[in-house]
Structure formats: C-alpha cells, structure tokens
Design a protein around this motif. Structure first.
Motif: not given
Lengths: 540, 1011
Positions: B285-297, B411-414
């Motif tokens: 759910n972290d939109r900084r790292l994943f898109d709406a489909g849950g794929n990694p950015l 790595s804790s920024m999620i």
C-alpha cells in the motif's frame, strides 16, 4: 682528535683504524639494560595496592565483572543476556532468534550438553570465575594496602565479599559443587582444582555475606542513595535468598529462620518500600502511571531497587530497551536492532489472572501493540514492556536505565516464604505476600487478600508465594532457580491459577521432557579438557 | 674483535688509478645479428657493474687496461674479457654449460647463486611490475613457489597476507620478516612498488637463520632502486592509466522476486507459528514504492549503484646519474588509485633519494631516504554490520537510491509491515561516511663500508623507520543501524619509531680450488610505539565531523598506550666452496629480545647447508644436455618473536568502569606472569636440486621441506576457574611439509620470436602436532553465528572450519523426527555434533606464466591457481538461510524447499522477522575454494631503434594489460571471489567471508621511457 683533523697523508690512513676501534668498543660493550622490559602503560604486580586508591580501583572493577555480567548483553544483542538462559530452559521464555542463537534453542529443547553448548556454558563459567578471581585479589590485598583506614578496608572487603558470594551463588545453583577457589593465583601452581561439595560452597557464600551484612560497616541506605555502591541491604537481600535456596534442593538444610531473620532486617530497616500506583482524583489507578510504569520510566528506584546493575548512556548503554520490541517492529523505533530475546510464551501469560492482575494488562509488564503518530496501531508478539524506554525507543536509541536484580518485592516474597516455613503462616508472612499481591490486583481490597491468605496451611500459603514469584519476579529471571530448589514445575491453569507438579519427567513449556540431569547444567567440554581434575555432572 | 687486527693501513695505499671508459655491444653467438639487452657487465673483483641497454650496448669505466670484465646473461655462458688496450668491444655470448654467475642477496651480504645451499626465490622489478600494482606484494603473487600471497580484497587499501611454506604458528604473527635495504620494517604495505629493484625470498633454514629469532616465517629481502650504473644522467618516466570494473554480479532477487519471497514467507508463517494469534498480512500500500496494482516502482540494482568504473593512475619520474666516484638516483611517484566501490581511494606521494659513493679507496658509503605520504578513504572490510559491501547485496531492490526530493532512502522507509532489517542504503553510506587513513613515513638508511684488505670489508649501517598514522572516522547522524541518531567520530594517532644499527665484517677469498665467504656481525634494534584515541557521539549536525569533536555531547573514554621492544643480536655466516663442486654454509645467530622472560632473553639459532654440484663431477661434466645439476640440503633452527610485549610479566591493566553515572577508575591483574617465556622454534629440513638442461633452455628447481615448530608461543588454555583464560606459554607444536617445483623453459628462441614459459607450484600439508598440556581444543574465532568458526585440534590442519553437517532439509515424511529437534519439514537437517567441515589454507598453489616476444611486441600471460581448499560462505547466513529481513539470492525463490521440491539443501522460504529463521554454520556454507585465475595478460610494444633515434629517446615501451581477466571457480561457490576474508589480518580468518570488497577487473594502458 688532533690526529683525525690532520691533513697529513699518513695520519689520514690512521683514521679508519681509529674509527674501527671506536666502533668496536661502542658496539660490543654489553648493555644488559637494553633488553629490560619496563612497561609504561601497565603497572606490574609489585606496584599494586600501594595506596588506598588501588584498593578502591580493585573493588570498582567488581561491579561489572563476574556474576553482575549475567545482566549484560555480552553474547550480543540477538542472544540476550546470560540471565535469560535459565528462563529459556523453563520453556516459558522464548528468543525469536533461537534459529541462530543455539543456546536458546538447545535450552528450550532440553538438548543442551557440555559438548553442543560448550562455548556458551564455558562463557558463563569463566565469567563467574573471572569475577571471583578479581574479588580474591581484592580480599587478599585490601588489608595489606598502605595507608588504608580500618573503616575503608572493611567496607571494601565487604563489597568484594558480596561479589565473590554472588559469583559462587550463581555457580552452585547452575553447576552444583564447583572448585572452591578463595585466593588469587599468582603462579602456575595447583591450577587444576577438583570440586568441593555443595555445602562447602554455601559455607563460603554465607560466611562472605555474613561478613558483608554484619561486620563490613556497609551503609544501611538504599543503593541509589549510596552512590550506587553495595549496601548492607543489598548484601542482606542476597543472603536471605541464599538461605532460602539452601533450605530447598539439593542441600535441604533448614535455614528458613535465618532467611526470615535477614529478610526482616531489610524490611524493618524502613529504607525500602514498594512503589505505589499513581491515582486519578477518583482514587482509581491511572493505568499510564501505575507503579510498574513508574518503575519502567525511572532510571532506578531509590526505594524499591535493592541491588541493581547500572547503565548510563555513553558509558554503558543498556540493550534491555532493544529487547522490548520484536524484530518485526524495529522500523517503528529508532533502534537499529530490536529483538524479542525475552519473549514470554502464551502459556506463561496464563499464569496471570487476565481480568484482575494489573501486571498482565497491556502496557504494564508486557505489551503487544504500538500506536503510531498517525494513530494507527501495529500489533506484535508479546514483549517485555517494563524494559521499554520511551526516550531510547523513539528519540535517542540509547537507554541508560539500570537493571534491577534484587528488588523489595523479592525480599518481601522471600520473607513471606521463609517466615511461613520457620514461624508458620503468621501476620508477618501474610502481610509480606499481601503487599506484593495487592499492588498487582489493583481492583481488589488488601484486607480481602490478607483474609484469603491468613487461613491457608503452610504448604498452601507457600504455594501462593511461589505463584507470586512466578508472576512478580519474571524479569529477575529467577523462574528456573525456584524450580530447582522446589523440584516442582509451575503449570498455569485457569484464571491465572498455577499448579506445581514434580519436575523430573515433566515437559517444559516448550514440550521438552525435563530429566533429572537437567537440574544442573553440564560442565563444558572446554573446561573439562582444561581441568582434568574436574568431573562432569551426572548423566551428561 | 680480534679480526680488527687484520686491518693494515699499508694495504690501502694501492696504485694510482688511470680510469678508462669502455664501450661495447653484446651479441648472441647463436644469432649473430641479434644483440642482447639486459646482459650484465661487471668489473671483476669489484661491485662495479652495468647492464646492456635494449640494443645490447653498454659503457663502463674501468680503473686500468689490466681490468677484467665479466659478461653474463641468463641462459648463456658467461665470459671474462681482459681488456688490454681495447676500448670498443664486440662480445658474443653462447649458450654453454657453465653455471651462472648470478649474485643473490642473502642478508648481510651477497652470494653467488651457484654457491647457494639454501632455498631462495628471486623476483625482479620487471616481474613485479609486469602488471600495474599499488601494493608491492601484488606483484609477488605467484612468482615464487612456496610463497602464498592472499590478495583478499579488491580495495585499494586491502592488505595482502603472505605465508611462506605454510602456517607454522598459532598466537604469534605468521608474517615473514620484511627487510628493506637491510632495514627490518614492519610491513611493506605502503612501499611504492616502482621503487623496488628486486626481492629475494629466503625460505629454508640455511638462508633464514642469519635472521635467527625472526626468520621462522621466512624473510623477504627487498632492494630498492639506486643510482645509475653507467656514467651520465638518465631521466625516466613510467606511468599508467587504468580502469577497474566489477567483474561479475551476484544473482540477487529483483524487486518483483523480492516481493514474492516476502509474500510466500508471510503465507508460510502459519507453519512456523501455528499457535500465534496474529499472522502478518502481505500488502503493497505504500504509494512511494508501489503502484496501485501493487507493482514495485523501483527495481534498484544496488551492486550497480554502489560500484563504479575506477580510474587510477600512477606516475613515476626517475633521475639516475653517475659520475666518477659516486652515483645517485632520485625518484618521485604519485599514485591515485580508486576502488570500484564509491568513494574508496588511495593517494600516495612518494619521494626517494639514493646516493652511493666511493670517495676513498678504503671507503664506500651510501644513503637512502624515502618519504611517503599516503592518504586513503578505507573501505570497511571486517566484521558484519551494515557495511556497504554487505548492503549492496542485501538492501531490498524495491527502494530507490534517493527519493524524488533527493533525500536518501533506507530500508525502514516503508509503511507496509515488512519488518525489514534496518539497512542504510549503501550509496548513502559510501558517499557520506569518512574512514580516512593518513600516513607519513620517513625511512632512511646509511652505510659505510671500509675496505680493510682485499676481500675483507667492514660495514656499519644505521637505519630507521618513522611512521605517523592518523585515523579519522566519521559516521553521520542519519546512517540507520550504523550511527543514527547520534553520529560517531573518532580520531586515532599512532606513532612508531624503529631504529637499528648493524655492523659486520664480510670476507671473500678465492684460493685455488677453495672459495670462502664469511660474515660476522652484531645488531641493535629498538621500536617504540605511542598511540592515542578519542571518540564522541551526539552530533547535532554533520558539519564538523572529526574536525571539531568537542561539539559532540557524548564523549567516549579516551585512551592511550605506550609500547617498546628491543633486540640485541650477534650473527655469523661462513660458506665454503671447493672446486665449485662441494658447498657448505654454516649460519648462526644469537638473538636477545626484551619480550621474553628474564631467564630466557637470549636464544641461539644455528643452521647448516650443504650442496653438491654433480654436474661439475667428471662423470657428468661431459654429458651433453645437462648443464647444471646441483643437489642441496639444509637443516636449521629459526625462531619467532612476534608476540606482544610484556607477556612474561604479570601486569595490572587499568581503565574505567561505570559507578553512579560516571566513570571511575578500575584495575585488575590481567595475566599470570611467566618468567620462563621463551622463543618459538622452527626446525626445518630442506632437500632440493637445481637442474639445467639443453643449454639452459630447460631448468627445474625442486625442494622438499619439513618444518616442525615447537615451543609454540601459545595462549595455553588454563582452567578458567583460575580467573585467567590462558597464559602465554611455550607449548604445542605444528608441522608443515611440502614440495616446491619451479620449471621453466624456453621452447622457442629465434631472432624474431621467443617463448619463455614458467610453471611453479607448491604443496603444503599442515598439521597440529600438540596443543596445551592435555591436547585441549582451542576455539580461536573468528566468531559468527554458532560461535567460533574455526577449531585448533591436534591432528587437524590449522585454519580448520568448525560446524555442523547439513544432511539436507527435513521432508514431509520425516515430520516426526524433525519435531524432536524443534523443526518442521522444509527446515535444514543437520548433524547433531559439530565437526571439521573444511580448511582455509590450500594444499596446492601455483602459477603458469608465459612470455612471448615477436619482434618488438611482447605478450605475457600470467595464470594462477589454488587447489585443495575450502571457503566458508558466511554470506549464505543472510542471503539464503534467512529470508525476509533483507534481499537474498535468486535461488532462495527458485530452488528452495516446497512440498513439491523436497530434495534440496535450501530451506523453505520463511519470513525471518515474523517466523524466525534457522541459520547455523554448516558444510552447506563450505564450498570448494579452488580456482584458476588469469592474473594478468599484458601486451607490450617497444619502439625500434630507428624510431628511438629519431625521437632522441633511449628506450620506450607502451603496454596494455588486463588484470583478473577471468576466474574459474567451483559451482558450489556463490560469492565474488574465493580468495577472501572478512576478518582482516585475523590469523584464522583466511577463506572465511561474510561479504567481500569485490576484486576489480582492471584494464591498463601504460608507458615507460628513458632519455
């Protein structure tokens, strides 16, 4: 010299000869001093104990070597402190990193031997003896120190004897009758010492502690009010525990009366009391300011802590606060590493009355939730909340909170048991137990608690004390020592009741069968190789 | 000192010289058109010599027409020419059967190679610098049989480890003795390799016994460059530019695969914690790292981000001169070496001046001063922690290097509850952390040689080595799991000063069939060390670093130290040769050292070496195709003193401890005195032969040795009930046995094309013969999960790895047995007891070097191999055995245990933070550590004579080289390079590695010219 200066051809040829002769003289002149070794950053043994400061320095070192080091994370942050090893054996305490910290795994599986845990067990043994050796040096040389006053000499000897006794008390409970070494080694004579009997070891412990309590002139104030040095109360708390332990297995020497007498000495000194809950205007307990939370937030307690192991940020930073959160929530804290190295298992928590025991309520002794700044909550495996240091967890990542080893609760519970077994279930015994219990049963009336206890038989009363020890003293790590001396295994039932069942053949809380040999730890293979006069404990 | 009587002033009044300048050219008799560059021309009866230039020309000044010149060249027969009135010479050398006249430096003097009875390896500057090197030991690797150089790191600050003829000690140093221009020096880590003229490696007792108590680990004698050998001034330039790249990447999970491992781990949590009330739930759910489909950015390749193409260069200018009575050499060097990991570098500026003179007939003297300034930003290489060499593999790929606003990630920024290990991203660490190492060194020596009578010289020499090290570290306040939130700075100063004074007589005499050579002398040495250290935490920002340490709020305890040792020694060597056939050398040294017990200050170290030149015997003399056959053998005792000071004394250590919130003084007895502490002794026997055949086109050297080290300076385990873990004592023994083979040949030699080939290899078997009083096992570390990774046990090799056996993974059918040990199917199945699971020191090491020359082109191919060794891959702990905390190997996803794939060593995916993990040292981590490496491939071109004349240049060569061109390892090995350690110079850390600074593949373009 004139010749050398001369330009005359013939004399110029003389020059080399003179140089050779001078060289020959300069270089072959034997100089024994050249190979002498004179250290400048260490002193040699002949220069030691020359003034009272040396005596003081020798005792200072004892505060953080030997038995006290059981409260240090010396095996690294994942392995917990050595204090935690015996609680792991009970199975009631888990370490989430046991997959790499084999001592925790083997303890819980009851599969430890002197071979497979050789280095871990050896580190316990050698740490204790290192402290004893330094205490032996201090005890031998303090009286001979130049310029020392009789008062200072006795006081320092009292402190040194406290630490020596503490070391042997750990050894005798963990390993049984161990080599009894009472003088410092100064040559390589008689290195391999064989075992003494359990009774001989206890004789040294009690004589050291009797000296510390009665003769050393140690201050009779709390440790926090004594510049964090050993007090008469600290020595007495240890001695009361020693006499209580001697009365149980394996020695079964009835010294309950002595234990009661010493414990009462502490209680009647008026220097200690249990911390009380903070209350709302309506007199209900403020759950964020209970006695347990006050103790958690304080660096140390001047009234409740009798003997503590000290920490200070920047000098000796505590890792107990890192053990207040499982690894799964490290990133919610400022810590680099947090691990649930002292994780109470569900069965253990059943030993508390879920409805009526304050200690088991969320954020008293334990916690399993954390509310973030944005008000969302994260849940995790239950971990010790009593070690949670707000400042360290969320700001500095460095905790300096002292670790209580003997508290006033310990003394009250020791006194209750010892009095009941020596004098019967009298008012003193009831009051001591009720004082601890009523603080936990925050909704109950102390009079009701006393009434319930007063009518009990000695046997039943003592079981009530044991139950309270199980619950109250969990963070002192004494659970296995109580199992050893009573040879009974505590089994939580419904509503926080606890049954006591014969330990041998019983499964620990991790489901592993406890054999009679497990009542003592094995001697490490390492030490057996080093000391050929040493024998292994039975059946290892 | 009776020998001084030999001095006679009259003998110094010899004839007046009338110097003559001789010019000449040396040709190969077999191919009369070709000249011979590099041939040696020596004035007989003196040390004056020169070599031919690349066109075979030379000039040399001789005292009179009666002088005799000796012309020699490897592989060809030497010639002696009496000059008469010739001043222009044409000399033809033919391949003959006569033994070579090569001279070998042997410590306190030189010997003819043909007279040697010991085992000595020789490496010339040309071989050392065949490929560019920042460190003098890099070039030594693979050049001498029996000398094992471990280049464990790709960092410019990495320090190679050298072992000569195996490891023969336990608690003392295993480093050989380094002697630079006669001055003992603690290491040659910072010595500029371009300054080295040659290295002699003394291996057996006959050659090392002259260094007595410090010779047991072998001796490396280094001669640095000096002035010109021909008159005039020559200016030279040598330089290179190189590019280093990461040779391979390890196969880590990409972002998608990493998420799959997290997801599967969460799914499996039920299996590992059946009773837990809550189980982790996978989310993206972290939109900084994943898109709406849950794929990694992001899909960051951290190995790519943390490394770079390293650009390095090296420039050396030399000025060599010679006049009638003196010669000088001046050398300046600037090296800038970049490491392939970001921000790791070493810069060195180095100056050296050498001056030699013969002012009088009876006096020669010389001076040599070397000044070195080295600055480096060192990469952290030991331990585990969160060093970038680890995090460039373990940092999850789902994070970018920086957020869009430019701030660093960690790595804790999620916000999704992955519970990752706190990892500061490696680019952040490398870019902002300081680990500065600054060294100033002044090294100097001077000698005076008095020529007392012909053949008898008295030499006295003084040398010193002064080193000032400044170590500055700063870890910023925002490096999570390293120094956050307080920051950390430290400053350490180390000052050492060493001096030695040695004086000796050297006597050389030929009387008919008898040739004798003698050395007799004495030595004084002293080293003083002073150090101090301060540190602090609690920085409010990252501006000041270590430059204003008082700005930090939490100062650490300061510390300082002082240390001194002295030695006083007497040495003697006599060698005798009869008819060039029978050779004998006797060597002895009496050493006194401050480090030993009052009763044991002095030790005696004798040796004897015998040689028989069979080829000089009548029955072999005329055998065609055998040019030389020499059988030699030696036996002797050498020692090892390299233990810390003051160990024979019972001393009291003082420091501070915590009482009542402050530091208070404390002190304690830190060891048991041992007034009987004495020398570690190595008894070494060596037998070998040197064979030259087919007009020296094939040579073979062979040595067999047995070395038994007794009275080991061992931390002898004591019953710990004494309060002491050990006492330093002389107890226990270790043996080394081995063979060394050096085979070289010249398969082709024509005018235009030549091919020279050298194969050297050695085998060493190491065994612990005795330990302690009762043969107690010793667990010396290094420690990692499961405790000590190595064991010292009688009967085993040193550096033996200690761990469990991995028998596989528990199958579903074995669920019940698994439960008995607290495991479930999918978890590693191990032996119950630990055992020796490998060893870190190789049985076989060797190299195969081929040099080709075609007209002006030269090509050299240097291959090296190691066989019969294991490597402990500790990195599998966190990249395979433990999943979910950090990134891991791809195979954890594809080859791990599943109910469908039960026959595997790789455990089921299990989320570490939630479900725990299972990671112990076992033989699944121990891989075959053998390898074959293309160490260096170099292609060079030397300018032809006509071009040179046009350019008015004496000599010029350009070259292109590739170092570490390829590496072949076993399939089991999953790391970068199986020559590794993560434990610095820990005696037992060899081939145990957690993570490694990868060794680069380096491409170099270099040139050297003289004018």
């Amino acid at each position: 010299m004139e010749i050398i200066k001369s330009k005359n051809q013939k004399n110029r040829i003389m020059k080399p000869r003179i140089i050779f002769l001078m060289l020959a003289l300069a270089l072959t002149s034997s100089c024994k001093k050249f190979l002498e070794e004179v250290p400048k950053d260490e002193i040699t043994s002949g220069q030691y104990f020359k003034n009272p400061d040396h005596a003081n320095n020798a005792v200072n070192g004892l505060y953080r070597t030997g038995a006290p080091q059981f409260y240090d994370p010396s095996g690294g942050i994942y392995s917990g402190s050595r204090m935690m090893f015996t609680p792991y054996i009970s199975g009631y305490i888990d370490n989430e990193f046991k997959g790499q910290e084999i001592h925790a795994q083997y303890a819980r599986n009851m599969s430890f031997t002197g071979d497979n845990l050789s280095s871990y067990i050896q580190s316990m043994w050698s740490t204790l003896y290192a402290g004893i050796a330094r205490a032996n040096t201090a005890i031998k040389y303090i009286p001979m120190t130049g310029g020392i006053s009789d008062t200072q000499s006795k006081k320092l000897q009292g402190e040194a004897k406290f630490f020596r006794a503490f070391g042997y008390f750990q050894l005798v409970r963990l390993f049984g009758g161990v080599p009894l070494i009472t003088a410092p080694y100064e040559s390589q004579e008689n290195l391999a010492v064989s075992r003494s009997s359990v009774e001989q070891v206890y004789a040294l412990i009690t004589s050291d502690l009797e000296y510390a309590v009665n003769e050393a002139g140690l201050s009779d104030v709390s440790m926090a009010n004594n510049g964090s040095r050993i007090t008469k109360g600290a020595a007495a708390a240890l001695l009361a525990d020693v006499y209580l332990t001697m009365s149980g297995y394996p020695l079964q020497k009835n010294t309950y009366a002595k234990s009661a007498q010493i414990a009462k000495l502490i209680i009647n000194s008026g220097k200690y009391q249990l911390t009380q809950h903070g209350r709302n205007p309506d007199n209900s307990v403020m759950l964020t300011n209970t006695a347990y939370n006050k103790l958690r937030l304080a660096d140390r307690s001047a009234t409740e802590d009798i003997y503590y192991y000290e920490y200070a940020v920047g000098i000796a930073t505590s890792t107990y606060s890192n053990w207040a959160f499982p690894a799964s929530v490290t990133s919610e804290t400022k810590f680099s590493v947090s691990t649930n190295a002292f994780a109470p298992v569900a069965k253990f928590l059943q030993g508390y009355d879920a409805a009526n025991d304050l200690r088991v309520q969320e954020k008293q002794y334990f916690h399993s939730t954390l509310t973030r700044a944005n008000s969302t909550t994260v849940t995790f495996d239950t971990a010790p909340y009593i070690w949670q240091d707000d400042e360290a967890s969320f700001t500095s990542a460095s905790s300096g909170k002292d670790f209580p080893v003997y508290t006033y609760s310990t003394v009250l519970l020791t006194a209750a048991e010892a009095v009941a077994l020596s004098e019967g279930v009298n008012a003193d015994a009831v009051n001591y137990l009720a004082e601890v219990r009523s603080r936990a049963y925050w909704k109950a009336n102390i009079a009701d608690i006393k009434a319930q206890l007063s009518g009990l038989s000695v046997e039943n009363f003592v079981r009530e004390v044991w139950k309270e020890r199980f619950r109250e003293l969990v963070f002192q790590g004494t659970i296995w020592y109580d199992i050893q001396r009573t040879r009974l295994f505590p089994v939580p039932g419904a509503n926080g009741d606890i049954a006591f069942e014969p330990v041998v053949g019983h499964a620990n809380a991790a489901g592993s069968t406890i054999q009679s040999r497990n009542l003592l730890l094995p001697i490490s293979r390492d030490e057996l190789q080093r000391n050929t006069n040493l024998t292994q404990n039975p059946n290892y | 000192m009776l020998l001084f009587i030999l001095f006679s002033p009259g003998l110094l009044m010899a004839q007046t010289p009338t110097p003559v300048l001789i010019k000449g050219t040396v040709y190969d008799k077999a191919a009369p058109q070709s000249t011979i560059p590099g041939a040696s021309i020596r004035l007989k009866g003196s040390t004056r010599s020169t070599v031919t230039d690349d066109k075979g020309r030379f000039q040399i000044e001789v005292p009179s027409p009666q002088s005799v010149l000796v012309i020699s060249y490897i592989g060809l027969e030497s010639r002696e020419i009496t000059l008469g009135d010739q001043t222009e010479l044409k000399i033809y050398l033919s391949s003959g059967s006569k033994a070579l006249d090569e001279v070998v430096v042997t410590g306190y003097g030189t010997q003819k190679k043909s007279d040697l009875t010991g085992s000595v390896g020789i490496v010339t500057a040309k071989e050392l610098l065949n490929a560019p090197a920042t460190n003098a030991l890099q070039g030594l690797k693979g050049k001498v049989a029996g000398v094992n150089v471990f280049l464990n790191s790709g960092s410019p600050t990495g320090s190679p480890r050298v072992l000569i003829r195996g490891l023969g000690t336990i608690n003392s140093s295993s480093n050989p003795l380094f002697v630079v221009d006669g001055v003992v020096t603690e290491n040659i880590q910072v010595l500029n390799p371009n300054d080295i003229e040659r290295m002699e490696i003394l291996k057996d007792a006959s050659s090392t016994a002259i260094y007595g108590a410090r010779g047991a680990n072998g001796v490396i004698l280094i001669s640095t460059k000096r002035g010109a050998s021909t008159e005039g001034v020559t200016v030279g330039y040598d330089g290179y530019l190189s590019l280093g790249v990461l040779p391979k990447k390890l196969e880590m999970l990409n972002a998608k695969e990493f998420l799959e491992v997290i997801r599967r781990g969460f799914e499996n949590d039920l299996l590992y914690r059946p009773t837990a009330t809550t189980h982790p739930v996978f989310s993206t759910n972290d939109r900084r790292l994943f898109d709406a489909g849950g794929n990694p950015l992001y899909d960051t390749d951290w190995q790519e981000e943390a490394t770079r193409t390293a650009v390095s260069h090296n420039n050396q200018i030399s000025v060599l001169g010679k006049s009638e009575k003196s010669s000088f050499g001046a050398f300046m060097n600037y090296t800038n070496t970049e490491g392939i990991m970001l921000n790791s570098w070493l810069k060195r500026i180095n100056g050296k001046i050498a001056y030699d003179a013969n002012p009088k007939k009876w006096l020669s003297l010389g001076m040599n001063v070397l000044i070195n300034n080295t600055k480096a930003n060192e990469a952290e290489e030991d331990g585990g922690g969160q060093s970038p060499r680890r995090s460039m593999l373990e940092m999850p790929p789902i994070f970018p290097v920086t957020w869009p606003d430019g701030s660093w990630t960690n790595s804790s920024m999620i916000s999704d509850p992955f519970a990752l290990e706190s990892i500061a991203n490696p680019v952040h660490v490398l870019t902002t952390q300081d680990r500065l190492r600054k060294l100033n060194q002044i090294f100097g020596n001077t000698y005076l040689t008095f020529h007392i009578i012909p053949g008898l010289d008295l030499r006295t020499q003084f040398g010193f080595d002064k080193r000032d090290n400044l170590i500055q570290n700063y870890n910023p306040t925002d490096l999570i799991n390293i120094s956050s939130p307080l920051g950390y700075a430290s400053i350490e100063n180390q000052h050492s000063f060493y001096w030695q004074e040695e004086t000796y007589l050297n006597y050389n005499k030929e009387l008919g069939d008898h040739r004798i050579n003698g050395v007799l002398g004495l030595s004084w040495q002293e080293r003083t060390f002073e150090g101090d250290f301060i540190s602090a935490q609690g920085f409010s920002d990252n501006f000041f670093k270590f430059n204003s340490i008082q700005s930090a709020s939490l100062p650490g305890a300061p510390s300082s130290s002082h240390d001194k040792w002295t030695m006083n020694s007497y040495f003697l060597r006599g060698s005798y040769s009869y008819k060039n056939r029978y050779l004998a050398t006797f060597t002895g040294r009496i050493d006194g050292s401050s480090r030993f017990g009052d009763n044991k200050k002095f030790g005696i170290f004798p040796s004897v070496g015998l040689g028989w030149v069979v080829s000089q015997e009548p029955f072999l003399k005329d055998v065609k195709n055998i040019d030389e056959l020499k059988i030699r053998s030696s036996y002797g005792i050498t020692g090892n003193t390299e233990i810390p000071t003051y160990l024979s004394l019972g001393t009291i250590s003082s420091s501070t401890t915590l009482i009542n919130g402050t530091r208070v003084s404390t002190s304690f007895v830190n060891r048991l005195a041992n007034p009987g502490l004495e020398w570690e002794k190595s008894k070494q026997f060596d037998i070998g032969f040197d064979l030259a055949m087919f007009k020296r086109r094939l040579t073979l050297g062979f040595d067999y040795y047995r070395k038994l080290t007794t009275d080991l300076l061992l931390d002898r385990p004591l019953p710990t009930s004494t309060g002491f873990g050990s006492v330093r004592d002389n107890i226990g023994s270790v043996s080394n046995k081995g063979i060394e083979v050096l085979l070289s040949g010249i398969p082709v030699r024509t005018d235009n094309f030549s091919w020279e080939s050298t194969l050297n290899f050695s085998y060493n078997k190491n065994r612990i013969e005795a330990l302690g009083l009762n043969g107690e096992d010793i667990f010396p570390g290094p420690n990692f999960v499961s405790g000590s990774q190595t064991i010292l046990r009688v009967g085993e090799s040193l550096s033996s790895f200690w761990g469990y056996r991995r028998l596989g993974t528990w199958s579903t059918a074995e669920a019940a047995q698994a439960a008995a040990v607290g495991a479930i199917p999918g978890v590693a199945k191990r032996s119950t007891e630990r055992t020796v699971i490998g060893k870190g020191l190789p049985d076989w090491t060797g190299s195969f070097i081929n040099n080709f020359r075609y007209k002006n082109l030269d090509l050299s191919v240097d291959m090296q191999f190691v066989y019969g060794v294991e490597i402990l891959q500790q990195f599998l702990h966190s990249t395979e055995d433990r999943t979910g905390y950090s990134n891991g190997f791809k195979r954890t996803l594809y080859d791990s245990w599943t109910p469908q794939n039960q026959n595997t060593m790789i455990q089921q995916i299990r989320n570490g933070p939630f479900s725990g993990q299972n990671s112990e040292v076992d033989d699944h981590w121990a891989a075959n550590g053998s390898y074959l490496r293309a160490n260096a491939i170099t292609l060079g071109y030397s300018l032809g004579q006509k071009t040179l004349e046009k350019l008015k240049v004496k000599n010029m060569r350009v070259y292109l080289s590739v170092q570490n061109a390829f590496l072949i390892t076993s399939d089991e090995f999953k790391g970068y390079d199986p020559e590794a350690t993560s434990y610095g110079d820990n005696q037992w850390g060899q081939n145990i590695y957690f993570h490694q600074y990868p060794k680069p593949r380096t491409f170099t373009l270099g040139a050297s010219l003289q004018f």
